[in-house]
Design a protein around this motif. Structure first.
Motif, PDB file in Angstrom:
ATOM      1  N   LYS A  25       0.821  -1.209   0.000  1.00 22.37           N
ATOM      2  CA  LYS A  25       0.000   0.000   0.000  1.00 22.37           C
ATOM      3  C   LYS A  25       0.857   1.262   0.000  1.00 22.37           C
ATOM      4  CE  LYS A  25      -3.948  -2.145   2.293  1.00 22.37           C
ATOM      5  NZ  LYS A  25      -4.676  -2.271   3.565  1.00 22.37           N
ATOM      6  N   CYS A  26       1.941   1.263   0.745  1.00 20.09           N
ATOM      7  CA  CYS A  26       2.831   2.431   0.793  1.00 20.09           C
ATOM      8  C   CYS A  26       3.397   2.763  -0.587  1.00 20.09           C
ATOM      9  CB  CYS A  26       3.982   2.194   1.769  1.00 20.09           C
ATOM     10  SG  CYS A  26       3.509   2.246   3.495  1.00 20.09           S
ATOM     11  N   PHE A  27       3.627   1.728  -1.386  1.00 16.45           N
ATOM     12  CA  PHE A  27       4.164   1.931  -2.731  1.00 16.45           C
ATOM     13  C   PHE A  27       3.059   2.009  -3.783  1.00 16.45           C
ATOM     14  CE2 PHE A  27       7.970   0.253  -0.614  1.00 16.45           C
ATOM     15  CZ  PHE A  27       8.891   1.190  -1.036  1.00 16.45           C
ATOM     16  N   SER A  54      14.068   4.699  -7.555  1.00 19.59           N
ATOM     17  CA  SER A  54      15.488   4.664  -7.187  1.00 19.59           C
ATOM     18  C   SER A  54      15.621   4.042  -5.792  1.00 19.59           C
ATOM     19  CB  SER A  54      16.061   6.076  -7.171  1.00 19.59           C
ATOM     20  OG  SER A  54      15.547   6.800  -6.061  1.00 19.59           O
ATOM     21  N   PRO A  55      16.799   3.541  -5.460  1.00 16.04           N
ATOM     22  CA  PRO A  55      17.000   3.006  -4.110  1.00 16.04           C
ATOM     23  C   PRO A  55      16.684   4.036  -3.021  1.00 16.04           C
ATOM     24  CG  PRO A  55      18.815   2.349  -5.523  1.00 16.04           C
ATOM     25  CD  PRO A  55      17.976   3.324  -6.311  1.00 16.04           C
ATOM     26  N   GLU A  56      16.973   5.292  -3.280  1.00 20.59           N
ATOM     27  CA  GLU A  56      16.687   6.351  -2.312  1.00 20.59           C
ATOM     28  C   GLU A  56      15.182   6.507  -2.097  1.00 20.59           C
ATOM     29  OE1 GLU A  56      18.751   6.835  -5.026  1.00 20.59           O
ATOM     30  OE2 GLU A  56      20.626   6.669  -3.895  1.00 20.59           O
ATOM     31  N   GLU A  57      14.419   6.450  -3.193  1.00 19.95           N
ATOM     32  CA  GLU A  57      12.962   6.563  -3.086  1.00 19.95           C
ATOM     33  C   GLU A  57      12.379   5.376  -2.325  1.00 19.95           C
ATOM     34  OE1 GLU A  57      11.537   8.911  -7.065  1.00 19.95           O
ATOM     35  OE2 GLU A  57      12.489   6.954  -7.365  1.00 19.95           O
ATOM     36  N   ILE A  58      12.904   4.197  -2.593  1.00 25.05           N
ATOM     37  CA  ILE A  58      12.442   2.993  -1.904  1.00 25.05           C
ATOM     38  C   ILE A  58      12.721   3.114  -0.407  1.00 25.05           C
ATOM     39  CG2 ILE A  58      12.782   0.500  -1.647  1.00 25.05           C
ATOM     40  CD1 ILE A  58      13.351   0.469  -4.711  1.00 25.05           C
ATOM     41  N   SER A  59      13.925   3.526  -0.065  1.00 22.90           N
ATOM     42  CA  SER A  59      14.291   3.684   1.342  1.00 22.90           C
ATOM     43  C   SER A  59      13.420   4.719   2.038  1.00 22.90           C
ATOM     44  CB  SER A  59      15.763   4.094   1.480  1.00 22.90           C
ATOM     45  OG  SER A  59      16.592   3.039   1.112  1.00 22.90           O
ATOM     46  N   GLU A  60      13.158   5.812   1.352  1.00 25.48           N
ATOM     47  CA  GLU A  60      12.361   6.887   1.932  1.00 25.48           C
ATOM     48  C   GLU A  60      10.956   6.401   2.302  1.00 25.48           C
ATOM     49  OE1 GLU A  60      10.508  10.972   0.235  1.00 25.48           O
ATOM     50  OE2 GLU A  60      12.659  10.718  -0.082  1.00 25.48           O
ATOM     51  N   GLU A  63      11.556   2.835   5.000  1.00 26.38           N
ATOM     52  CA  GLU A  63      12.223   2.946   6.299  1.00 26.38           C
ATOM     53  C   GLU A  63      11.277   3.211   7.465  1.00 26.38           C
ATOM     54  OE1 GLU A  63      15.736   5.361   6.580  1.00 26.38           O
ATOM     55  OE2 GLU A  63      16.730   4.199   5.015  1.00 26.38           O
ATOM     56  N   PRO A  64      10.314   4.140   7.340  1.00 25.38           N
ATOM     57  CA  PRO A  64       9.419   4.350   8.490  1.00 25.38           C
ATOM     58  C   PRO A  64       8.644   3.091   8.881  1.00 25.38           C
ATOM     59  CG  PRO A  64       9.190   6.141   6.909  1.00 25.38           C
ATOM     60  CD  PRO A  64      10.050   5.094   6.270  1.00 25.38           C
ATOM     61  N   VAL A  65       8.268   2.277   7.910  1.00 22.94           N
ATOM     62  CA  VAL A  65       7.541   1.035   8.195  1.00 22.94           C
ATOM     63  C   VAL A  65       8.492   0.026   8.834  1.00 22.94           C
ATOM     64  CG1 VAL A  65       6.290  -0.908   7.168  1.00 22.94           C
ATOM     65  CG2 VAL A  65       5.904   1.420   6.319  1.00 22.94           C
ATOM     66  N   LEU A  66       9.663  -0.142   8.248  1.00 21.37           N
ATOM     67  CA  LEU A  66      10.611  -1.135   8.743  1.00 21.37           C
ATOM     68  C   LEU A  66      11.174  -0.754  10.108  1.00 21.37           C
ATOM     69  CD1 LEU A  66      12.458  -1.975   5.412  1.00 21.37           C
ATOM     70  CD2 LEU A  66      10.629  -3.261   6.531  1.00 21.37           C
ATOM     71  N   PHE A  73      14.319 -10.678  11.867  1.00 18.66           N
ATOM     72  CA  PHE A  73      15.010 -11.112  10.655  1.00 18.66           C
ATOM     73  C   PHE A  73      16.388 -10.453  10.628  1.00 18.66           C
ATOM     74  CE2 PHE A  73      10.606 -11.719   9.210  1.00 18.66           C
ATOM     75  CZ  PHE A  73      10.714 -13.016   8.716  1.00 18.66           C
ATOM     76  N   ASP A  74      17.385 -11.192  10.132  1.00 19.62           N
ATOM     77  CA  ASP A  74      18.705 -10.599   9.962  1.00 19.62           C
ATOM     78  C   ASP A  74      18.685  -9.577   8.837  1.00 19.62           C
ATOM     79  OD1 ASP A  74      19.729 -12.148  12.008  1.00 19.62           O
ATOM     80  OD2 ASP A  74      20.521 -13.691  10.663  1.00 19.62           O
ATOM     81  N   GLU A  75      17.863  -9.855   7.831  1.00 21.21           N
ATOM     82  CA  GLU A  75      17.785  -8.953   6.680  1.00 21.21           C
ATOM     83  C   GLU A  75      16.383  -9.002   6.079  1.00 21.21           C
ATOM     84  OE1 GLU A  75      19.881  -8.348   2.313  1.00 21.21           O
ATOM     85  OE2 GLU A  75      20.808  -9.677   3.759  1.00 21.21           O
ATOM     86  N   ILE A  76      15.912  -7.831   5.641  1.00 26.77           N
ATOM     87  CA  ILE A  76      14.675  -7.735   4.882  1.00 26.77           C
ATOM     88  C   ILE A  76      15.029  -7.027   3.578  1.00 26.77           C
ATOM     89  CG2 ILE A  76      12.358  -6.762   4.757  1.00 26.77           C
ATOM     90  CD1 ILE A  76      12.248  -6.951   7.808  1.00 26.77           C
ATOM     91  N   SER A  77      14.807  -7.713   2.465  1.00 27.57           N
ATOM     92  CA  SER A  77      15.146  -7.160   1.155  1.00 27.57           C
ATOM     93  C   SER A  77      13.882  -6.879   0.363  1.00 27.57           C
ATOM     94  CB  SER A  77      16.003  -8.142   0.360  1.00 27.57           C
ATOM     95  OG  SER A  77      17.243  -8.343   0.993  1.00 27.57           O
ATOM     96  N   LEU A  78      13.818  -5.664  -0.184  1.00 27.30           N
ATOM     97  CA  LEU A  78      12.699  -5.295  -1.071  1.00 27.30           C
ATOM     98  C   LEU A  78      13.182  -5.410  -2.499  1.00 27.30           C
ATOM     99  CD1 LEU A  78      11.336  -2.152   0.787  1.00 27.30           C
ATOM    100  CD2 LEU A  78      10.665  -4.523   1.056  1.00 27.30           C
ATOM    101  N   LEU A  79      12.416  -6.110  -3.311  1.00 24.20           N
ATOM    102  CA  LEU A  79      12.776  -6.378  -4.694  1.00 24.20           C
ATOM    103  C   LEU A  79      11.597  -6.086  -5.608  1.00 24.20           C
ATOM    104  CD1 LEU A  79      14.244  -9.907  -3.940  1.00 24.20           C
ATOM    105  CD2 LEU A  79      15.583  -7.841  -4.318  1.00 24.20           C
ATOM    106  N   PRO A  80      11.876  -5.781  -6.885  1.00 19.95           N
ATOM    107  CA  PRO A  80      10.770  -5.645  -7.854  1.00 19.95           C
ATOM    108  C   PRO A  80      10.105  -7.005  -8.055  1.00 19.95           C
ATOM    109  CG  PRO A  80      12.859  -4.859  -8.797  1.00 19.95           C
ATOM    110  CD  PRO A  80      13.169  -5.491  -7.479  1.00 19.95           C
ATOM    111  N   LEU A  81       8.799  -6.986  -8.181  1.00 19.91           N
ATOM    112  CA  LEU A  81       8.050  -8.218  -8.423  1.00 19.91           C
ATOM    113  C   LEU A  81       8.323  -8.712  -9.821  1.00 19.91           C
ATOM    114  CD1 LEU A  81       5.855 -10.206  -7.320  1.00 19.91           C
ATOM    115  CD2 LEU A  81       4.198  -8.747  -8.455  1.00 19.91           C
ATOM    116  N   LYS A  82       8.720  -9.977  -9.917  1.00 17.27           N
ATOM    117  CA  LYS A  82       8.955 -10.592 -11.215  1.00 17.27           C
ATOM    118  C   LYS A  82       7.817 -11.527 -11.519  1.00 17.27           C
ATOM    119  CE  LYS A  82      13.862 -10.199 -11.098  1.00 17.27           C
ATOM    120  NZ  LYS A  82      15.005 -10.595 -10.360  1.00 17.27           N
ATOM    121  N   ASN A  83       7.398 -11.571 -12.753  1.00 17.67           N
ATOM    122  CA  ASN A  83       6.322 -12.482 -13.155  1.00 17.67           C
ATOM    123  C   ASN A  83       6.832 -13.911 -13.153  1.00 17.67           C
ATOM    124  OD1 ASN A  83       4.645 -10.307 -13.556  1.00 17.67           O
ATOM    125  ND2 ASN A  83       5.183 -10.109 -15.707  1.00 17.67           N
TER     126      ASN A  83
END
Length: 84
Positions: A25-27, A54-60, A63-66, A73-83
C-alpha cells in the motif's frame, strides 16, 4: 504443546502478511509477495513497480515502516516483483 506452536506459526505468518500488505500500500502497488529463507533468516518482499523507483525513493518510503518492525530477521530485502 503442538497447538501453541501452530498458533505461534500462524501469528508469525499473519505478521509477515500485514507487513507485506502495508508496504504494498505504501508503494501504491497492486501486487506483492514474500519469501522467507529460514537458513539465512532473511525476508524477501517483492513489490510490483519497485523497478521504477530509485533506491533512495524505496528507502524513503520503506524505512518508516521497517523501523517500527518487531520481527527478528537478519535482513529484509525489497525487490521488484517478477512475473512467474
Amino acid at each position: 504443546m503442538a497447538e501453541l506452536e501452530d498458533a505461534d506459526y500462524e501469528t508469525y505468518e499473519q505478521d509477515i502478511e500485514i507487513l507485506v500488505d502495508t508496504l504494498r500500500k505504501c508503494f501504491n502497488s497492486e501486487k506483492a509477495r514474500y519469501n522467507v529463507v529460514g537458513h539465512q533468516n532473511t525476508l524477501f518482499i517483492e513489490i510490483a513497480g519497485l523497478d521504477q523507483l530509485s533506491p533512495e525513493e524505496i528507502s524513503e518510503v520503506a524505512e518508516p515502516v521497517l523501523d517500527e518492525l518487531d520481527m527478528d530477521f537478519d535482513e529484509i530485502s525489497l525487490l521488484p516483483l517478477k512475473n512467474s
